[in-house]
Each structure stands twice: as structure tokens, then as C-alpha cells.
Scaffold this motif. Structure first.
Motif, short mmCIF file in Angstrom:
data_model
loop_
_atom_site.label_atom_id
_atom_site.label_comp_id
_atom_site.label_asym_id
_atom_site.label_seq_id
_atom_site.Cartn_x
_atom_site.Cartn_y
_atom_site.Cartn_z
N LEU A 115 0.82 -1.21 0.00
CA LEU A 115 0.00 0.00 0.00
C LEU A 115 0.86 1.26 0.00
N GLN A 116 2.06 1.17 0.56
CA GLN A 116 2.93 2.34 0.58
C GLN A 116 3.48 2.68 -0.80
N THR A 117 3.41 1.74 -1.72
CA THR A 117 3.91 1.98 -3.09
C THR A 117 2.82 2.44 -4.04
N LYS A 118 1.57 2.42 -3.60
CA LYS A 118 0.44 2.79 -4.45
C LYS A 118 0.03 4.23 -4.11
N LEU A 119 0.13 5.13 -5.07
CA LEU A 119 -0.13 6.55 -4.83
C LEU A 119 -1.44 6.99 -5.46
N TYR A 120 -2.15 7.83 -4.72
CA TYR A 120 -3.34 8.47 -5.28
C TYR A 120 -2.90 9.57 -6.25
N PRO A 121 -3.78 10.01 -7.15
CA PRO A 121 -3.40 10.99 -8.17
C PRO A 121 -2.96 12.33 -7.58
N GLY A 122 -2.18 13.06 -8.37
CA GLY A 122 -1.83 14.43 -8.02
C GLY A 122 -0.49 14.57 -7.35
N SER A 123 -0.23 15.80 -6.92
CA SER A 123 1.03 16.16 -6.28
C SER A 123 0.77 16.60 -4.85
N LYS A 124 1.76 16.42 -3.99
CA LYS A 124 1.55 16.81 -2.60
C LYS A 124 1.45 18.32 -2.43
N THR A 125 1.81 19.08 -3.45
CA THR A 125 1.65 20.54 -3.37
C THR A 125 0.26 20.99 -3.80
N ASP A 126 -0.56 20.06 -4.29
CA ASP A 126 -1.94 20.41 -4.66
C ASP A 126 -2.75 20.74 -3.41
N SER A 127 -3.90 21.36 -3.62
CA SER A 127 -4.84 21.61 -2.54
C SER A 127 -6.23 21.12 -2.96
N PRO A 128 -6.77 20.06 -2.32
CA PRO A 128 -6.13 19.26 -1.28
C PRO A 128 -4.98 18.42 -1.84
N PRO A 129 -4.09 17.98 -0.95
CA PRO A 129 -2.88 17.28 -1.42
C PRO A 129 -3.19 16.00 -2.19
N GLY A 130 -2.39 15.76 -3.21
CA GLY A 130 -2.42 14.49 -3.93
C GLY A 130 -1.12 13.75 -3.70
N GLY A 131 -0.92 12.68 -4.45
CA GLY A 131 0.31 11.92 -4.32
C GLY A 131 0.47 11.21 -3.00
N VAL A 132 -0.64 10.97 -2.29
CA VAL A 132 -0.59 10.32 -0.98
C VAL A 132 -0.63 8.81 -1.19
N SER A 133 0.23 8.08 -0.49
CA SER A 133 0.20 6.63 -0.62
C SER A 133 -1.08 6.06 -0.01
N SER A 134 -1.42 4.87 -0.44
CA SER A 134 -2.63 4.22 0.10
C SER A 134 -2.50 3.97 1.60
N TRP A 135 -1.27 3.77 2.09
CA TRP A 135 -1.10 3.60 3.53
C TRP A 135 -1.24 4.95 4.24
#
Length: 356
Positions: A28-48
């Protein structure tokens, strides 16, 4: 048996199944949700890391929705694990037994806290297999120090055994609850078994606002839900599987929690007095009702109405908000929440049929 869909005492499943459960969580730590962590709300968050973002953005504790909301969280997590490995289930830790001194299905000693399963039971950090996989630590930035939900926490710790184990008699008191209101109180009221279990594991897990940074939390919450399921499936109580009766206070004739709205204790029967912070997530103690939408999956507050009750400052969490907009509206009466999953101590009718 792998693939039977039944959640079991983690001590009773094979080492292969424990290893596959661990490996799925690690992936789950290798699977990322869409987007970038600089987005609002943040993207690029791992499933964990998403688990902590969800939990921290809603704070569903000490309120009527505690048990059904956490069932939805656990069910969703198990579904994510099965996308990786369809044969596994989210097994539970029986919190009446020391997780460092279990007996496996072959009669051999079993310690869940090793570097090839759940990591350290105590010490400065939980260690591997989680540290190497990036579940915490690293160079930063860190989640609590200027980072985002896409960043790791700086540390995750445990202090297993710092408090007393829960006793079988305490579990039986939970199961003897005459109605949902009493069940909820026995679980998370003063001296509740859920609270004691968090304290027993200690460290990061002892704080309800950080507990979902420790993978062991899901073995604990699978057991919370198991007791809820056992209470529901007791013979002679079909109302406990009825979405429009389960949350009532049957023993007193009151509606109990059935019609409770978010942030409004006056909807309890008999009415309660609304407290400061009941309608605000930022208070860290919002009062979610049975009629409240299941957040953040319903859209970060956008689905709330006067009829559901309104709690302010619900975090916007992707992908259940813009730009993905994958909102799913449910409240605690949804059949997918009311009908419990199958446990070895509370099997569903479907599992009975499979065994015949």
C-alpha cells in the motif's frame, strides 16, 4: 483457509497467510493516489498514508457513529488489501491475550512483534518491516512539521504491555449490552475496552489522533468490529441487523442514537446538552451522529444538510473531493455498514452455506 473471506484470530492462521497480509500492507505504501503533494487538497498520498489522513481529518470518537464509521474504514481497508491479494482477510488480535505470547495453530509460541511481521513491541521505534518501507522516518519533511499527508511521520513507537490486558469478562460485558447505546458505552465510554486496547499497545497507538500510523491498529480495530458483529448476530435479536432498529435503545423504549444528527446532542432520546466543539472537527471531538454522512468518503462535508446535522471543518480528502470527485454517500444505516462481515466467532449465513 485462505480465500474463505472469514476474518480470524491472527494467531490461528498460517504463517503464509500472516506473511501475505504483511506484504499487502507493505505494498500500500507503493500505491499513490493521483496528483502532487503541493496540490490543494494534497495528492500523491500513498494508500497507507491515506489511512492517517482519513482518520485525522474526521476524528470520529466518543459519538454515536464511532462503531459504524470504523466498520466502514476497516471494510474499505480490507477491500484495498484484496485488490493486491484477493485471498487474504483482515484478521484480528484477540486483545484478551498478550500479542507477544500467543500460541499458533500448531501449538507453537507466537510473537506478533518481530521484524518479519509487526515490528518491535517497544523501544525507540517500531522498526522493520515498516521503517525500510518508508512508513515513517527518512530525511523529511515530516507530516507534523510543515509537511502534508503525503509525507511520513517522523517516528512510530509502541510500548506494549504498559497497561493491563483486557479480560474475557470485560469482553463479555460488551456482548451482554442490552442495546446499541450500552454497547457503544462499553466499547468507548469511560473505561471502555477499545480505549484500554489502545493504551495496552501504547506509543503512537495510544493517541487516537495518530493511531492509524501504526499498522497494528487494523488488527485491533478488526477486533473492535468482531465484538460489534458478535453482539449483532446473537440469537433472538434480528433487530440488530435491521438498519432502522439497530441503533435504538431497545431496553428503554427510547430511540437512543437512531435519529442523532451530527453536532447536535439534542437529537438523542432522551435529549442531551450540546457541548462546545460538537460541530467542529478542529475541536478534535466532533459529535458525529447516525444520520451524518460517512466522511470523508461523502465529499468532505459537502453532503451535510440540516437534516444530517452539520459539522464544520471536515477535511477535503482526495479522491472523494475535487478534482476526482469520487464521492459515495452513505450514513450509518447503509446495509453495507449494518450487515457485519464474517468472523470465525460470528460467521455470516453465506459462510454457513459455503461450509455445507
Amino acid at each position: 483457509m485462505l480465500g474463505d473471506g472469514i476474518r480470524k484470530d491472527i494467531a490461528t492462521v498460517s504463517k503464509e497467510e500472516r506473511d501475505r497480509l504483511r506484504d499487502a500492507i507493505l505494498q500500500l505504501q507503493t500505491k499513490l493516489y493521483p496528483g502532487s503533494k503541493t496540490d490543494s487538497p494534497p495528492g500523491g498520498v500513498s494508500s497507507w498514508f491515506k489511512q492517517d489522513e482519513i482518520h485525522d481529518g474526521t476524528h470520529v470518537h466518543f459519538c454515536p457513529a464511532f462503531l459504524p464509521w470504523h466498520r466502514e474504514l476497516v471494510n474499505r481497508f480490507e477491500a484495498m488489501l484484496r485488490e493486491i491479494d484477493p485471498e487474504i482477510s483482515l484478521h484480528y488480535w484477540d486483545w484478551t491475550v498478550d500479542p507477544r505470547a500467543l500460541t499458533d495453530s500448531d501449538g507453537n509460541p507466537l510473537n506478533l512483534f518481530t521484524n518479519d511481521f509487526m515490528g518491535n513491541a517497544s523501544g525507540p521505534e517500531i522498526g522493520d518491516p515498516w521503517k525500510t518501507a518508508g512508513f515513517y522516518g527518512g530525511p523529511g519533511p515530516y507530516r507534523d512539521s510543515g509537511g502534508t499527508p503525503a509525507d511520513p511521520p517522523q517516528i512510530v513507537r509502541r510500548n506494549v504491555g504498559a497497561t493491563a490486558l483486557i479480560t474475557p469478562a470485560e469482553d463479555q460485558t460488551v456482548l451482554n449490552s442490552p442495546d446499541f447505546v450500552a454497547l457503544d458505552s462499553a466499547m468507548e465510554g469511560p473505561g471502555g475496552v477499545h480505549n484500554k486496547a489502545h493504551s495496552y499497545i501504547g506509543g503512537t497507538l495510544s493517541n487516537p489522533h495518530t493511531s492509524f500510523r501504526d499498522p497494528f491498529v487494523y488488527l485491533l480495530h478488526s477486533n473492535v468490529d468482531r465484538l460489534f458483529a458478535m453482539w449483532q448476530r446473537q440469537p433472538g435479536h434480528p433487530e440488530r441487523l435491521d438498519p432502522f432498529q439497530v441503533y435504538k435503545a431497545q431496553s428503554t423504549g427510547h430511540n437512543g442514537y437512531q435519529d442523532t444528527r451530527g453536532g447536535d446532542r439534542t437529537t438523542i432520546d432522551p435529549p442531551g446538552v450540546t457541548q462546545p466543539g460538537d460541530d467542529d472537527v478542529d475541536s478534535l471531538r466532533p459529535w458525529w451522529g447516525i444520520l451524518s454522512p460517512e466522511e470523508p468518503w461523502a465529499g468532505g462535508g459537502s453532503a451535510q444538510t440540516p437534516a444530517t446535522g452539520i459539522i464544520n471543518n471536515v477535511a477535503s480528502v482526495r479522491p472523494w473531493d475535487a478534482p476526482e470527485n469520487q464521492q459515495v454517500f452513505k450514513d450509518s444505516r447503509d446495509p453495507s455498514i449494518v450487515i457485519p462481515p464474517s468472523y470465525d466467532t460470528a460467521p455470516s449465513e453465506l459462510c454457513f452455506q459455503k461450509r455445507k
